[in-house]
Scaffold this motif. Sequence first.
Motif, PDB file in Angstrom:
ATOM      1  N   LYS A 140      -6.621   0.520 -11.886  1.00  0.00           N
ATOM      2  CA  LYS A 140      -7.052  -0.606 -12.570  1.00  0.00           C
ATOM      3  C   LYS A 140      -8.387   0.032 -13.157  1.00  0.00           C
ATOM      4  O   LYS A 140      -8.470   1.115 -13.791  1.00  0.00           O
ATOM      5  N   ASP A 141      -9.678  -0.587 -12.801  1.00  0.00           N
ATOM      6  CA  ASP A 141     -11.195  -0.290 -13.405  1.00  0.00           C
ATOM      7  C   ASP A 141     -12.063   0.529 -12.450  1.00  0.00           C
ATOM      8  O   ASP A 141     -12.454   1.219 -12.618  1.00  0.00           O
ATOM      9  N   THR A 142     -11.947  -0.048 -11.289  1.00  0.00           N
ATOM     10  CA  THR A 142     -12.785   0.159 -10.309  1.00  0.00           C
ATOM     11  C   THR A 142     -12.506  -0.250  -8.939  1.00  0.00           C
ATOM     12  O   THR A 142     -11.218  -0.868  -8.757  1.00  0.00           O
ATOM     13  N   PHE A 143     -12.829   0.675  -7.670  1.00  0.00           N
ATOM     14  CA  PHE A 143     -12.677   0.401  -6.467  1.00  0.00           C
ATOM     15  C   PHE A 143     -13.958  -0.591  -6.016  1.00  0.00           C
ATOM     16  O   PHE A 143     -14.535  -0.476  -6.221  1.00  0.00           O
ATOM     17  N   ALA A 144     -13.542  -1.729  -5.258  1.00  0.00           N
ATOM     18  CA  ALA A 144     -14.437  -2.542  -4.715  1.00  0.00           C
ATOM     19  C   ALA A 144     -14.447  -1.794  -3.127  1.00  0.00           C
ATOM     20  O   ALA A 144     -13.243  -2.291  -2.343  1.00  0.00           O
ATOM     21  N   PHE A 145     -15.385  -1.249  -2.698  1.00  0.00           N
ATOM     22  CA  PHE A 145     -15.420  -0.907  -1.248  1.00  0.00           C
ATOM     23  C   PHE A 145     -16.530  -1.792  -0.448  1.00  0.00           C
ATOM     24  O   PHE A 145     -17.625  -1.757  -0.667  1.00  0.00           O
ATOM     25  N   ILE A 146     -15.725  -2.442   0.437  1.00  0.00           N
ATOM     26  CA  ILE A 146     -16.887  -3.476   1.187  1.00  0.00           C
ATOM     27  C   ILE A 146     -16.920  -2.722   2.728  1.00  0.00           C
ATOM     28  O   ILE A 146     -15.661  -2.812   3.269  1.00  0.00           O
ATOM     29  N   VAL A 147     -17.996  -2.734   3.356  1.00  0.00           N
ATOM     30  CA  VAL A 147     -18.413  -2.507   4.461  1.00  0.00           C
ATOM     31  C   VAL A 147     -18.449  -3.610   5.131  1.00  0.00           C
ATOM     32  O   VAL A 147     -19.241  -4.540   4.768  1.00  0.00           O
ATOM     33  N   TYR A 148     -17.706  -3.926   6.311  1.00  0.00           N
ATOM     34  CA  TYR A 148     -18.078  -5.001   7.468  1.00  0.00           C
ATOM     35  C   TYR A 148     -18.155  -4.568   8.818  1.00  0.00           C
ATOM     36  O   TYR A 148     -17.726  -3.417   9.269  1.00  0.00           O
ATOM     37  N   LYS A 149     -18.998  -5.325   9.406  1.00  0.00           N
ATOM     38  CA  LYS A 149     -19.200  -4.915  10.916  1.00  0.00           C
ATOM     39  C   LYS A 149     -18.552  -5.821  11.695  1.00  0.00           C
ATOM     40  O   LYS A 149     -18.270  -7.172  11.495  1.00  0.00           O
ATOM     41  N   ALA A 150     -17.758  -5.232  12.748  1.00  0.00           N
ATOM     42  CA  ALA A 150     -16.901  -6.309  13.493  1.00  0.00           C
ATOM     43  C   ALA A 150     -17.483  -5.951  14.916  1.00  0.00           C
ATOM     44  O   ALA A 150     -17.465  -4.997  15.527  1.00  0.00           O
ATOM     45  N   ARG A 151     -17.893  -7.135  15.557  1.00  0.00           N
ATOM     46  CA  ARG A 151     -18.653  -7.134  16.896  1.00  0.00           C
ATOM     47  C   ARG A 151     -17.828  -7.802  17.972  1.00  0.00           C
ATOM     48  O   ARG A 151     -17.493  -9.126  17.726  1.00  0.00           O
ATOM     49  N   ALA A 152     -17.343  -7.361  18.945  1.00  0.00           N
ATOM     50  CA  ALA A 152     -16.889  -8.121  20.027  1.00  0.00           C
ATOM     51  C   ALA A 152     -17.717  -9.269  20.661  1.00  0.00           C
ATOM     52  O   ALA A 152     -18.747  -8.719  21.088  1.00  0.00           O
ATOM     53  N   THR A 153     -17.305 -10.363  20.683  1.00  0.00           N
ATOM     54  CA  THR A 153     -18.304 -11.542  21.135  1.00  0.00           C
ATOM     55  C   THR A 153     -18.027 -11.848  22.456  1.00  0.00           C
ATOM     56  O   THR A 153     -18.548 -12.813  23.008  1.00  0.00           O
ATOM     57  N   THR A 154     -16.875 -11.347  23.146  1.00  0.00           N
ATOM     58  CA  THR A 154     -16.620 -11.821  24.494  1.00  0.00           C
ATOM     59  C   THR A 154     -16.265 -10.782  25.442  1.00  0.00           C
ATOM     60  O   THR A 154     -16.572  -9.463  24.961  1.00  0.00           O
ATOM     61  N   ALA A 155     -15.897 -10.964  26.614  1.00  0.00           N
ATOM     62  CA  ALA A 155     -15.536  -9.754  27.764  1.00  0.00           C
ATOM     63  C   ALA A 155     -14.195  -9.328  27.474  1.00  0.00           C
ATOM     64  O   ALA A 155     -13.738  -8.395  28.185  1.00  0.00           O
ATOM     65  N   VAL A 156     -13.439  -9.659  26.383  1.00  0.00           N
ATOM     66  CA  VAL A 156     -12.220  -9.526  26.113  1.00  0.00           C
ATOM     67  C   VAL A 156     -11.897  -8.486  24.739  1.00  0.00           C
ATOM     68  O   VAL A 156     -12.771  -8.825  23.825  1.00  0.00           O
ATOM     69  N   ALA A 157     -11.337  -7.335  24.750  1.00  0.00           N
ATOM     70  CA  ALA A 157     -11.314  -6.818  23.644  1.00  0.00           C
ATOM     71  C   ALA A 157     -10.565  -7.314  22.500  1.00  0.00           C
ATOM     72  O   ALA A 157      -9.611  -8.021  22.739  1.00  0.00           O
ATOM     73  N   ALA A 158     -11.010  -7.011  21.271  1.00  0.00           N
ATOM     74  CA  ALA A 158     -10.385  -7.803  20.188  1.00  0.00           C
ATOM     75  C   ALA A 158      -9.807  -7.005  19.011  1.00  0.00           C
ATOM     76  O   ALA A 158     -10.532  -5.955  18.772  1.00  0.00           O
TER      77      ALA A 158
END
Length: 161
Positions: free
Chosen positions: A46-64
């Motif tokens: 199409k016309d453009t790529f939308a590149f979105i960076v996000y942070k994913a942080r585990a908030t418990t003692a279990v891997a997610a």
Amino acid sequence: MPAPAPAGLQLGQVTETVGADGAGRLGITPTSIVYATASGSDKPTKDTFAFIVYKARATTAVAADQAAPIDSGGWSWVAPNGQAIAQGNGEAYNVVADSFNAGRTVQPGTHVLDAAVFDLAAAQVGGTLVYTDGEGTAYRWTIPKTDTGPEVGQIKKELAP
């Protein structure tokens, strides 16, 4: 039935989600957006790529695990006219920046930086980013029509031809 998600999140706001298959919890924060007309030698269909960076942080003692489209979750884009667009559509699946390519599993006490990429028409820029978690709850962020966020310089450097 999934719990109602907070409405009207803005870029940079965190929300707590449930990992894939309901395991672990993640704090998800979209932090930056770059609209790019190319990534290396790849051009959008199409016309453009939308590149979105996000942070994913585990908030418990279990891997997610971040929910992925194969798990009926993960990222999507809603254009201003309401059209839903899947992550990795068009040529977006080819767009990768090494600094933001962390994979799915987030270990307890850690965070990763990853990216969601969409191939958009000009009229679809400045939409709503949606993350559907492991319990089917959808979280929505309003995304600006211009590049913004702390990782913009690094994204542009890594996507440059």
